[in-house]
Write a protein that holds these residues in place. Sequence first.
Motif, short mmCIF file in Angstrom:
data_model
loop_
_atom_site.label_atom_id
_atom_site.label_comp_id
_atom_site.label_asym_id
_atom_site.label_seq_id
_atom_site.Cartn_x
_atom_site.Cartn_y
_atom_site.Cartn_z
N ALA A 125 0.82 -1.21 0.00
CA ALA A 125 0.00 0.00 0.00
C ALA A 125 0.85 1.27 0.00
O ALA A 125 0.52 2.25 -0.67
CB ALA A 125 -0.94 0.00 1.20
N LEU A 126 1.96 1.26 0.72
CA LEU A 126 2.83 2.44 0.76
C LEU A 126 3.45 2.70 -0.61
O LEU A 126 3.49 3.84 -1.08
CB LEU A 126 3.92 2.26 1.81
CG LEU A 126 4.90 3.43 1.95
CD1 LEU A 126 4.16 4.70 2.37
CD2 LEU A 126 6.01 3.08 2.91
N TYR A 127 3.90 1.65 -1.27
CA TYR A 127 4.47 1.77 -2.61
C TYR A 127 3.43 2.31 -3.59
O TYR A 127 3.70 3.21 -4.38
CB TYR A 127 4.98 0.41 -3.06
CG TYR A 127 5.59 0.38 -4.43
CD1 TYR A 127 6.75 1.09 -4.71
CD2 TYR A 127 4.99 -0.35 -5.45
CE1 TYR A 127 7.31 1.06 -5.97
CE2 TYR A 127 5.54 -0.37 -6.71
CZ TYR A 127 6.70 0.33 -6.96
OH TYR A 127 7.24 0.32 -8.21
N LEU A 128 2.23 1.78 -3.52
CA LEU A 128 1.16 2.24 -4.40
C LEU A 128 0.78 3.69 -4.11
O LEU A 128 0.53 4.47 -5.04
CB LEU A 128 -0.05 1.33 -4.24
CG LEU A 128 -1.19 1.52 -5.23
CD1 LEU A 128 -0.70 1.29 -6.65
CD2 LEU A 128 -2.31 0.57 -4.91
N PHE A 129 0.76 4.06 -2.84
CA PHE A 129 0.47 5.43 -2.46
C PHE A 129 1.52 6.39 -3.02
O PHE A 129 1.19 7.47 -3.53
CB PHE A 129 0.41 5.55 -0.94
CG PHE A 129 0.16 6.94 -0.45
CD1 PHE A 129 -1.10 7.52 -0.57
CD2 PHE A 129 1.19 7.68 0.14
CE1 PHE A 129 -1.33 8.80 -0.11
CE2 PHE A 129 0.96 8.96 0.59
CZ PHE A 129 -0.30 9.51 0.47
N GLN A 130 2.79 6.01 -2.98
CA GLN A 130 3.86 6.85 -3.51
C GLN A 130 3.73 7.02 -5.02
O GLN A 130 3.96 8.11 -5.54
CB GLN A 130 5.22 6.26 -3.15
CG GLN A 130 5.53 6.36 -1.68
CD GLN A 130 6.77 5.58 -1.28
OE1 GLN A 130 7.29 4.79 -2.06
NE2 GLN A 130 7.25 5.82 -0.07
N ILE A 131 3.35 5.97 -5.72
CA ILE A 131 3.13 6.07 -7.17
C ILE A 131 1.97 7.01 -7.46
O ILE A 131 2.04 7.85 -8.37
CB ILE A 131 2.90 4.68 -7.79
CG1 ILE A 131 4.19 3.88 -7.76
CG2 ILE A 131 2.38 4.80 -9.22
CD1 ILE A 131 4.04 2.46 -8.22
N ALA A 132 0.89 6.89 -6.69
CA ALA A 132 -0.28 7.75 -6.89
C ALA A 132 0.07 9.21 -6.60
O ALA A 132 -0.36 10.12 -7.33
CB ALA A 132 -1.43 7.29 -6.02
N ILE A 133 0.84 9.48 -5.57
CA ILE A 133 1.25 10.85 -5.25
C ILE A 133 2.13 11.41 -6.37
O ILE A 133 1.97 12.58 -6.77
CB ILE A 133 1.98 10.91 -3.89
CG1 ILE A 133 0.99 10.64 -2.76
CG2 ILE A 133 2.67 12.25 -3.68
CD1 ILE A 133 -0.12 11.67 -2.65
N ALA A 134 3.04 10.60 -6.89
CA ALA A 134 3.87 11.05 -8.01
C ALA A 134 3.00 11.39 -9.22
O ALA A 134 3.26 12.37 -9.93
CB ALA A 134 4.90 9.98 -8.38
N GLY A 135 1.96 10.61 -9.45
CA GLY A 135 1.03 10.89 -10.54
C GLY A 135 0.28 12.20 -10.32
O GLY A 135 0.08 12.97 -11.27
N MET A 136 -0.12 12.46 -9.09
CA MET A 136 -0.82 13.71 -8.79
C MET A 136 0.11 14.92 -8.97
O MET A 136 -0.32 15.96 -9.48
CB MET A 136 -1.38 13.68 -7.37
CG MET A 136 -2.47 12.65 -7.18
SD MET A 136 -3.89 12.92 -8.24
CE MET A 136 -4.58 14.36 -7.48
N ILE A 137 1.37 14.78 -8.59
CA ILE A 137 2.33 15.85 -8.80
C ILE A 137 2.51 16.10 -10.29
O ILE A 137 2.56 17.25 -10.75
CB ILE A 137 3.66 15.52 -8.11
CG1 ILE A 137 3.48 15.57 -6.60
CG2 ILE A 137 4.78 16.47 -8.55
CD1 ILE A 137 4.65 15.03 -5.81
N ASN A 138 2.58 15.01 -11.06
CA ASN A 138 2.71 15.13 -12.52
C ASN A 138 1.51 15.86 -13.11
O ASN A 138 1.67 16.73 -13.97
CB ASN A 138 2.86 13.74 -13.13
CG ASN A 138 3.16 13.78 -14.59
OD1 ASN A 138 3.67 14.77 -15.10
ND2 ASN A 138 2.84 12.71 -15.28
#
Length: 92
Positions: free
Chosen positions: A43-56
């Motif tokens: 879940a933490l890894y997936l959350f980090q990917i989602a946050i990177a997507g939101m920043i993008n």
Amino acid sequence: MAPWQDLRSERRRDAALGVVTLGGLAMTLLVFVVTWLLREANALYLFQIAIAGMINIGIIFTGILGLLIKRRLSVSKTEVSVSDFEDENKPS
């Protein structure tokens, strides 16, 4: 400034807006697919990917807004100036 130079400038701005918009759409779809495929992962890894997507997506929206606002930023060795395109085209 000649009228055809304004036309070329507007075409370049329109092309840049289209490229940024399509790139943003592609990156948003890529983040969606990656998070969907990794939905069973940590879940933490997936959350980090989602946050990177939101920043993008935030960066892409900033680029789109920058292209929609008719301003020009000029930077030289001695000064930084911001000017409106419309101010330069108005007769004095």
